[in-house]
Design a protein around this motif. Structure first.
Motif, PDB file in Angstrom:
ATOM      1  N   ILE A  10      43.977  25.161   0.943  1.00  0.00           N
ATOM      2  CA  ILE A  10      42.691  25.664   0.467  1.00  0.00           C
ATOM      3  C   ILE A  10      41.582  25.063   1.336  1.00  0.00           C
ATOM      4  N   GLY A  11      40.796  25.920   1.966  1.00  0.00           N
ATOM      5  CA  GLY A  11      39.671  25.449   2.760  1.00  0.00           C
ATOM      6  C   GLY A  11      38.363  25.901   2.135  1.00  0.00           C
ATOM      7  N   GLY A  12      37.274  25.332   2.605  1.00  0.00           N
ATOM      8  CA  GLY A  12      35.966  25.717   2.088  1.00  0.00           C
ATOM      9  C   GLY A  12      35.666  27.192   2.335  1.00  0.00           C
ATOM     10  N   THR A  13      36.204  27.743   3.430  1.00  0.00           N
ATOM     11  CA  THR A  13      35.933  29.135   3.788  1.00  0.00           C
ATOM     12  C   THR A  13      37.129  30.039   3.496  1.00  0.00           C
ATOM     13  N   ASN A  14      38.301  29.638   4.006  1.00  0.00           N
ATOM     14  CA  ASN A  14      39.507  30.450   3.810  1.00  0.00           C
ATOM     15  C   ASN A  14      40.621  29.664   3.141  1.00  0.00           C
ATOM     16  N   THR A  15      41.489  30.416   2.462  1.00  0.00           N
ATOM     17  CA  THR A  15      42.700  29.841   1.886  1.00  0.00           C
ATOM     18  C   THR A  15      43.888  30.504   2.563  1.00  0.00           C
ATOM     19  N   VAL A  16      44.867  29.684   2.968  1.00  0.00           N
ATOM     20  CA  VAL A  16      46.054  30.215   3.640  1.00  0.00           C
ATOM     21  C   VAL A  16      47.272  29.939   2.763  1.00  0.00           C
ATOM     22  N   ILE A  17      48.115  30.945   2.615  1.00  0.00           N
ATOM     23  CA  ILE A  17      49.350  30.815   1.845  1.00  0.00           C
ATOM     24  C   ILE A  17      50.520  31.031   2.789  1.00  0.00           C
ATOM     25  N   GLY A  18      51.556  30.205   2.688  1.00  0.00           N
ATOM     26  CA  GLY A  18      52.760  30.401   3.494  1.00  0.00           C
ATOM     27  C   GLY A  18      53.988  30.400   2.605  1.00  0.00           C
ATOM     28  N   VAL A  19      54.886  31.361   2.832  1.00  0.00           N
ATOM     29  CA  VAL A  19      56.166  31.389   2.116  1.00  0.00           C
ATOM     30  C   VAL A  19      57.223  30.820   3.046  1.00  0.00           C
ATOM     31  N   PHE A  20      57.994  29.855   2.544  1.00  0.00           N
ATOM     32  CA  PHE A  20      59.045  29.206   3.335  1.00  0.00           C
ATOM     33  C   PHE A  20      60.409  29.497   2.717  1.00  0.00           C
ATOM     34  N   PRO A  40      26.808  27.309  -5.936  1.00  0.00           N
ATOM     35  CA  PRO A  40      27.035  25.865  -5.861  1.00  0.00           C
ATOM     36  C   PRO A  40      27.056  25.160  -7.219  1.00  0.00           C
ATOM     37  N   LYS A  41      27.148  25.918  -8.309  1.00  0.00           N
ATOM     38  CA  LYS A  41      27.213  25.291  -9.637  1.00  0.00           C
ATOM     39  C   LYS A  41      28.556  24.569  -9.794  1.00  0.00           C
ATOM     40  N   LYS A  42      28.527  23.375 -10.367  1.00  0.00           N
ATOM     41  CA  LYS A  42      29.761  22.625 -10.563  1.00  0.00           C
ATOM     42  C   LYS A  42      30.625  23.302 -11.628  1.00  0.00           C
ATOM     43  N   THR A  43      31.925  23.312 -11.387  1.00  0.00           N
ATOM     44  CA  THR A  43      32.812  23.891 -12.388  1.00  0.00           C
ATOM     45  C   THR A  43      34.060  23.028 -12.570  1.00  0.00           C
ATOM     46  N   ASN A  44      34.585  23.010 -13.804  1.00  0.00           N
ATOM     47  CA  ASN A  44      35.879  22.364 -14.036  1.00  0.00           C
ATOM     48  C   ASN A  44      36.946  23.421 -14.335  1.00  0.00           C
ATOM     49  N   ASN A  45      36.557  24.684 -14.172  1.00  0.00           N
ATOM     50  CA  ASN A  45      37.506  25.758 -14.449  1.00  0.00           C
ATOM     51  C   ASN A  45      37.253  26.967 -13.527  1.00  0.00           C
ATOM     52  N   SER A  72      58.960  26.286  -6.062  1.00  0.00           N
ATOM     53  CA  SER A  72      57.826  25.409  -6.346  1.00  0.00           C
ATOM     54  C   SER A  72      56.705  25.688  -5.350  1.00  0.00           C
ATOM     55  N   VAL A  73      55.535  25.137  -5.660  1.00  0.00           N
ATOM     56  CA  VAL A  73      54.354  25.360  -4.828  1.00  0.00           C
ATOM     57  C   VAL A  73      53.685  24.020  -4.529  1.00  0.00           C
ATOM     58  N   GLY A  74      53.277  23.819  -3.269  1.00  0.00           N
ATOM     59  CA  GLY A  74      52.502  22.640  -2.892  1.00  0.00           C
ATOM     60  C   GLY A  74      51.162  23.087  -2.343  1.00  0.00           C
ATOM     61  N   MET A  75      50.111  22.319  -2.621  1.00  0.00           N
ATOM     62  CA  MET A  75      48.780  22.728  -2.193  1.00  0.00           C
ATOM     63  C   MET A  75      47.968  21.568  -1.648  1.00  0.00           C
ATOM     64  N   GLY A  76      47.233  21.813  -0.580  1.00  0.00           N
ATOM     65  CA  GLY A  76      46.264  20.857  -0.055  1.00  0.00           C
ATOM     66  C   GLY A  76      44.868  21.310  -0.437  1.00  0.00           C
ATOM     67  N   VAL A  77      44.084  20.403  -1.012  1.00  0.00           N
ATOM     68  CA  VAL A  77      42.735  20.739  -1.473  1.00  0.00           C
ATOM     69  C   VAL A  77      41.737  19.773  -0.820  1.00  0.00           C
ATOM     70  N   PRO A  78      40.632  20.288  -0.273  1.00  0.00           N
ATOM     71  CA  PRO A  78      39.659  19.394   0.370  1.00  0.00           C
ATOM     72  C   PRO A  78      38.836  18.631  -0.665  1.00  0.00           C
ATOM     73  N   ASN A  93      32.828  20.864  -1.415  1.00  0.00           N
ATOM     74  CA  ASN A  93      32.711  22.161  -0.727  1.00  0.00           C
ATOM     75  C   ASN A  93      33.105  23.336  -1.605  1.00  0.00           C
ATOM     76  N   LEU A  94      33.799  23.049  -2.715  1.00  0.00           N
ATOM     77  CA  LEU A  94      34.206  24.101  -3.634  1.00  0.00           C
ATOM     78  C   LEU A  94      33.425  24.018  -4.945  1.00  0.00           C
ATOM     79  N   ALA A  95      32.727  22.884  -5.147  1.00  0.00           N
ATOM     80  CA  ALA A  95      32.017  22.579  -6.406  1.00  0.00           C
ATOM     81  C   ALA A  95      32.980  22.416  -7.584  1.00  0.00           C
ATOM     82  N   TRP A  96      34.214  21.955  -7.275  1.00  0.00           N
ATOM     83  CA  TRP A  96      35.194  21.715  -8.343  1.00  0.00           C
ATOM     84  C   TRP A  96      35.139  20.246  -8.754  1.00  0.00           C
TER      85      TRP A  96
END
Ligand SMILES: [Zn+2]
Length: 318
Positions: A10-20, A40-45, A72-78, A93-96
């Motif tokens: 997950i990036g600030g601009t694009n998200t990339v998904i890969g199937v292995f 830019p509002k903060k969100t928890n959901n 299963s799924v693994g994710m990198g979050v900035p 960058n995501l306001a999460w």
């Protein structure tokens, strides 16, 4: 039947998904814009984004011939991520803020989901399948808008007591007076980053130095500086020499502490040997033991996906 593993970056601009596939080879990849309806509002959901992500993952898994067979799924979050609780504590960058991403995604997909910080996941990918393959003590850096680091010691990612291990970008450099986004003056990342390299070049132009970069006016990028180096521009080389020397001096302390086998430099502003040479010079002159190998990241954009998929399967290296 063989099952699929999914890695997500997950990036600030694009998200990339890969199937292995079962042998961890990338079967299919898809990029889509990171939805930020609340920004830019903060969100928890960030439910719209998580819904869209789950939908895209399912679609890609089905298109890859693995319908109903996602393991299963693994994710990198900035941002600041707690991999044990599966929580994104803060991602500016995501306001999460305080988003239980692993649980939310696991509920949507019906499989286990693991998350960690994007730089850690990227360096894990490079360590397992790229520049650092075969090594277990690694310092990894990414030079982009800022500077981030991930250290792997004896096969484990160092996260630190508040998950802030690797924030070397905000260590100050004597003599540097640029204002950092964090509010301090002279942070390492004000020079050792894509924006830092561009700024140093712009300063040289402003100071009237004779360089091909002066034709570009005020819009110099780190890539322009790299290109100028390739074309033999002495001022551009000086910029990388300065950045590499400063970076090498900071890394020296870390190298004494950790005694790594390898240092991996990744991210958009890595610039190959122009940056590695001055770092190597500092380490070879000042480190009293065998110098670590120095390498640019080898996997490009795929490092994050590969790291995420491996993290989904096994967590850290061991
Ligand atoms: Zn700073």
């Amino acid at each position: 039947l063989e099952k699929a593993i999914v890695g997500v970056d997950i990036g600030g601009t694009n998200t990339v998904i890969g199937v292995f596939d079962g042998s961890m080879s990338l079967v299919k990849k898809h990029t889509f814009p990171t939805l930020k309806p609340d920004f830019p509002k903060k969100t928890n959901n960030p439910s719209l984004f998580l819904d869209a992500l789950a939908w895209e993952i399912t679609r890609l898994v089905n298109e890859s011939g693995y319908t109903g067979r996602l393991e299963s799924v693994g994710m990198g979050v900035p941002g600041q991520v707690d991999p044990v609780g599966g929580m994104v504590l803060g991602a500016a960058n995501l306001a999460w803020y305080n988003v239980p991403v692993a649980e939310e995604m696991s509920r949507r997909l019906g499989v286990p989901v693991r998350i960690d910080n994007d730089v850690r996941i990227y360096i894990l990918g490079e360590t397992l399948a790229g520049a650092g393959k075969g090594y277990t003590n690694i310092i990894g850096l990414t030079l982009g808008t800022g500077l981030a680091a991930c250290t792997i010691v004896e096969g484990r990612i160092l996260r630190g007591s508040n998950l802030f291990a690797g924030e070397i970008g905000h260590d100050t450099v004597k003599g540097v007076t640029f204002q950092c986004n964090c509010g301090k003056i002279g942070c390492l990342e004000t020079v050792a980053s894509a924006s830092g390299i561009a700024r140093l070049a712009a300063e040289a132009v402003r100071a009237g130095r004779e360089t091909s970069l002066s034709a570009l006016g005020s819009s110099i990028t780190s890539y322009d500086v790299y290109q100028a180096c390739v074309n033999g521009d002495a001022v551009a080389k000086e910029v990388f020499d300065f950045v590499g020397t400063v970076l090498g001096e900071k890394l020296l302390t870390a190298v004494f502490l950790i005694n790594p086998e390898m240092i991996i430099i990744g991210g958009g502003a890595a610039a190959g040997e122009y940056l590695l040479r001055p770092i190597r010079a500092v380490l070879e002159q000042q480190y009293t033991q065998k110098s670590p190998l120095l390498s640019i990241g080898q996997l490009g954009d795929s490092a994050g996906l590969i790291g995420a998929a491996h993290f989904a399967k096994k967590g850290d290296l061991r």
